[in-house]
Design an enzyme around this catalytic site. Structure first.
Site, mmCIF file in Angstrom:
data_model
loop_
_atom_site.group_PDB
_atom_site.id
_atom_site.type_symbol
_atom_site.label_atom_id
_atom_site.label_comp_id
_atom_site.label_asym_id
_atom_site.label_seq_id
_atom_site.Cartn_x
_atom_site.Cartn_y
_atom_site.Cartn_z
ATOM 1 N N ASP A 178 0.858 -1.193 0.000
ATOM 2 C CA ASP A 178 0.000 0.000 0.000
ATOM 3 C C ASP A 178 0.892 1.240 0.000
ATOM 4 O OD1 ASP A 178 -1.989 1.875 0.273
ATOM 5 O OD2 ASP A 178 -2.597 1.263 2.291
ATOM 6 N N SER B 246 -4.904 7.925 6.113
ATOM 7 C CA SER B 246 -4.101 7.059 5.240
ATOM 8 C C SER B 246 -3.138 7.880 4.400
ATOM 9 C CB SER B 246 -5.006 6.234 4.327
ATOM 10 O OG SER B 246 -5.778 5.349 5.096
#
Length: 188
Positions: free
Chosen positions: A47, A140
């Site tokens: 990610d 995030s």
């Protein structure tokens, strides 16, 4: 097209604005795995996305260069996380000021026990087992800084956030430094 704001600690501050000319998602990032039309446990490994700015940032007191890791971070280290995500664990409430909190790096086994989603060696587990200190929805992509080194990037965690025994999950940058350097070299 999108842009980034550099050096912003408060929404009312005047900061550096930069357009993003290109983005580079890690080629192995595949969050949704399907087999025989059945969703398998999500695997958020890899990610990571790099952004190429249309013009260089000006290095100032509020915009600095940070080191990439050269060695594994130590379990038990105190790390700083920051973000503009929700300040309410259950609802979307966003702050006017950048939020920062110190949390501890935990063994990945703590997160493996806490989640049905895959926790891999490409991830770091960090938080406070008693809860209350965590990154949240909207954070995030933010930094996990341990001993002045960018060791991780906020990836995922529990909803609601800040729950006891549900630490946050961060992309483990030491596993990606070669890829980061290669992308930077090929795209000066």
């Amino acid at each position: 097209n999108y842009h980034v704001l550099l050096g912003q600690n408060n929404l009312s501050e005047d900061v550096q604005h930069r357009l993003v000319s290109q983005s580079f998602r890690h080629p192995d990032y595949k969050p949704f795995l399907m087999r025989n039309h059945t969703r398998k446990p999500k695997d958020y490994s890899n990610d990571l996305m790099l952004l190429h700015l249309s013009e260089p940032a000006d290095i100032t007191d509020g915009v600095k260069v940070i080191d990439l890791p050269t060695k594994e971070p130590k379990v038990g280290s105190t790390c700083l996380v920051s973000g503009w995500g929700s300040t309410n664990p259950s609802e979307w409430e966003f702050p006017d000021d950048l939020q920062c909190v110190n949390i501890h790096l935990l063994s990945n086994e703590k997160c493996i026990k806490a989640y049905k989603e895959k926790v891999t060696d490409l991830m770091l587990c960090a938080g406070e087992l008693e809860g209350g200190k965590d990154t949240c929805r909207g954070d995030s992509g933010g930094p996990l800084i341990c001993d002045g080194v960018l060791q991780g990037i906020t990836s995922w965690g529990s909803v609601p956030c800040g729950e006891p025994n549900k630490p946050g999950i961060y992309t483990k940058l030491i596993k990606f430094t070669s890829w980061i350097k290669e992308v930077m070299k090929e795209n000066p």
